[in-house]
Scaffold this active site. Structure first.
Site, short mmCIF file in Angstrom:
data_model
loop_
_atom_site.label_atom_id
_atom_site.label_comp_id
_atom_site.label_asym_id
_atom_site.label_seq_id
_atom_site.Cartn_x
_atom_site.Cartn_y
_atom_site.Cartn_z
N HIS A 59 0.88 -1.16 0.00
CA HIS A 59 0.00 0.00 0.00
C HIS A 59 0.92 1.21 0.00
CE1 HIS A 59 -3.14 -2.83 1.07
NE2 HIS A 59 -2.53 -3.13 2.20
N GLN A 62 0.82 4.38 2.33
CA GLN A 62 1.07 4.22 3.76
C GLN A 62 2.52 4.49 4.13
OE1 GLN A 62 -0.61 0.52 5.23
NE2 GLN A 62 -2.59 0.95 4.28
N HIS A 208 -10.88 -6.64 -1.54
CA HIS A 208 -10.08 -6.24 -0.38
C HIS A 208 -9.99 -7.33 0.67
CE1 HIS A 208 -9.45 -4.42 3.63
NE2 HIS A 208 -8.61 -3.63 2.99
N GLU A 236 -6.14 -12.21 8.68
CA GLU A 236 -5.02 -11.46 9.25
C GLU A 236 -5.15 -11.30 10.75
OE1 GLU A 236 -2.79 -7.09 8.77
OE2 GLU A 236 -4.62 -7.51 7.65
N HIS A 270 -1.49 -12.50 4.00
CA HIS A 270 -1.39 -12.72 5.45
C HIS A 270 -1.73 -14.17 5.81
CE1 HIS A 270 -0.68 -8.50 5.82
NE2 HIS A 270 -1.90 -8.17 5.47
N ASP A 321 3.80 -4.39 2.42
CA ASP A 321 2.50 -4.01 2.98
C ASP A 321 2.43 -2.53 3.36
OD1 ASP A 321 -0.04 -4.09 4.01
OD2 ASP A 321 0.34 -5.62 5.51
#
Length: 455
Positions: A59, A62, A208, A236, A270, A321
């Site tokens: 991502h 982030q 998602h 996750e 995950h 991630d």
């Protein structure tokens, strides 16, 4: 893009380590390989060369919030409180901001040993949640950032329709992510148009998570999509597992395996919390386990059942991630160390006596990462994308080392500081550990963060 030749002292080829390898590229692909060759007329890159690592889960935006969630929250501080910080951070990002942050994240990936990235991209709409006039505006910015730095990209526009199992209405913090199935498929198609002609770029799709879809909408987008990779967050957090049981009577991975045709196209990101049966059936499906050990540790997710999964011949790869730390070797080290901490043993992600743990981690993550990317990469072979990194042969941790010991030193000792040269798509993008465009990209990133964080 012109033809280029590189001379590599040591190179990890499909048959093992070879000396004095001449590697020629054409149009971003490996055109020829010759061991025991002459260096005449080629660019010499001294050290230990190996395929560039695919980053199967990112991502990018982030990266800009790294460090912002490291203050103690409520007594039950968790992934779910971290998520509120993330919602606040992305709430004000413009397309220019996204491109600037993504470019810096991708630059750090290249400097850290990753040469391609699967971008799990869900920041689709304007600040108020209204779609842009060009539905693919933000997807285009991701592609532009990747092109600027020279990293290969599998763009995965994310389908996000609900906030919880059973079709719960989205919350305000998710307003920029939300699409109905028909608009989502239009977005995927538009992203595909934008990716055409960009070397090393393809488009897949990403529901998602099971909590963000319904069974009906998940089936609709998977059947209506263009084919290619399908990635999904799953199992996750234990709250997600328990909520899925309350909704369906099944755990998330079990529900997915029972209700979708999960195969080699899929990457289950995950998959932290698995039963024995789920480990066995997920491995048998041929899907990739998308492991992000540094982020999983940062968020307190739990420990993936790595030793059981490899014993079942499961395929896995690694991703950065949340991009709180971007380091290919660091992800592999955390994967192995998490197993050691959980099981109180050593050298656990390999089962062969005498085998280099570093080599096994690299081989496995290259194979799984390439499969998850849906591209011909992760290997130094004719026809593959010309992506490779060169570890510093003068580093003190590789004195008198052979190739496998150099990998052990990279993962467990030297880390990203050992990444000396990086070639991506045939182009030398990192030299002496530094990206060719670092100054300009870093300056733009700093200015962007200064504005975003003061807003």
């Amino acid at each position: 893009m012109t033809q280029r030749s590189y001379f590599l002292d040591h190179a990890l080829l499909p048959g093992g380590w070879r000396r004095d390898v001449r590697l020629t590229t054409d149009a971003g692909r490996i055109a020829s390989l010759q061991a025991d060759a002459s260096a005449e007329g080629a660019t010499r890159l001294s050290g230990f060369a190996l395929p560039g690592m695919p980053n199967l889960h990112s991502h990018a935006f982030q990266r800009g919030m790294a460090g912002l969630a490291e203050r103690r929250g409520p007594a039950n501080d968790s992934f779910w409180t971290w998520r509120e910080v993330m919602y606040r951070f992305n709430g004000n990002l413009t397309p220019d901001d996204l491109e600037a942050i993504a470019a810096y994240a991708y630059l750090e990936m290249l400097e850290g040993g990753f040469t391609s990235v699967a971008e799990f991209h869900y920041l689709h709409h304007a600040i108020d949640g209204t779609p842009f006039a060009d539905l693919g505006e933000m997807s285009g910015r991701i592609l532009a950032a990747a092109k600027t730095v020279g990293i290969g990209v599998t763009l995965l526009p994310v389908f996000y329709n609900y906030s919880g199992f059973g079709g719960l209405a989205p919350v305000d913090g998710q307003r920029r992510f939300i699409n109905a199935p028909d608009r989502y498929l239009q977005l995927v198609a538009r992203a595909g148009e934008l990716a055409k002609g960009q070397e090393g770029a393809i488009v897949g799709m990403a529901p998602h998570s099971l909590r963000a879809v319904t069974p009906e909408t998940l089936t609709e987008i998977v059947r209506g999509g263009p084919g290619g990779p399908v990635h999904i967050h799953i199992a996750e957090q234990m709250k997600e597992v328990n909520d899925c049981i309350a909704w369906s009577g099944k755990r998330p991975v079990r529900w997915l395996l029972d209700n979708q045709r999960v195969d080699q196209r899929w990457c289950l990101v995950h998959a932290t919390h698995l039963t024995d049966d789920e480990v066995a059936d997920m491995a048998a499906s041929g899907a990739v386990a998308g492991l992000c050990p540094l982020t999983e540790a940062n968020l307190g997710d739990g420990i993936f059942r790595g030793t059981d999964y490899i014993a079942a011949h499961g395929i896995y790869g690694i991703g950065s991630d949340s991009n709180v730390e971007i380091d290919a070797a660091g992800e592999l080290k955390m994967l192995e160390y998490s197993q050691r901490l959980g099981l109180r043993g050593r050298n656990l992600m390999t089962s062969k006596e005498g085998e280099s743990t570093g080599r096994r981690l690299v081989d496995d993550a290259l194979e799984g990462g390439a499969q998850a990317m849906g591209q011909n990469l992760g290997v130094l072979d004719v026809g593959a994308r010309a992506d490779f990194i060169v570890l510093d042969g003068d580093h003190p941790d590789v004195v008198a080392a052979d190739g496998d010991r150099a990998l052990d030193a990279w993962i467990f000792c030297g880390g990203r500081a050992m990444v000396k040269h990086v070639v991506a798509g045939g182009e030398a993008v990192v030299a002496e550990g530094r990206h060719a465009k670092r100054d300009a990209i870093l300056d733009r990133y700093r200015k962007t963060l200064a504005r975003v964080l003061s807003a």
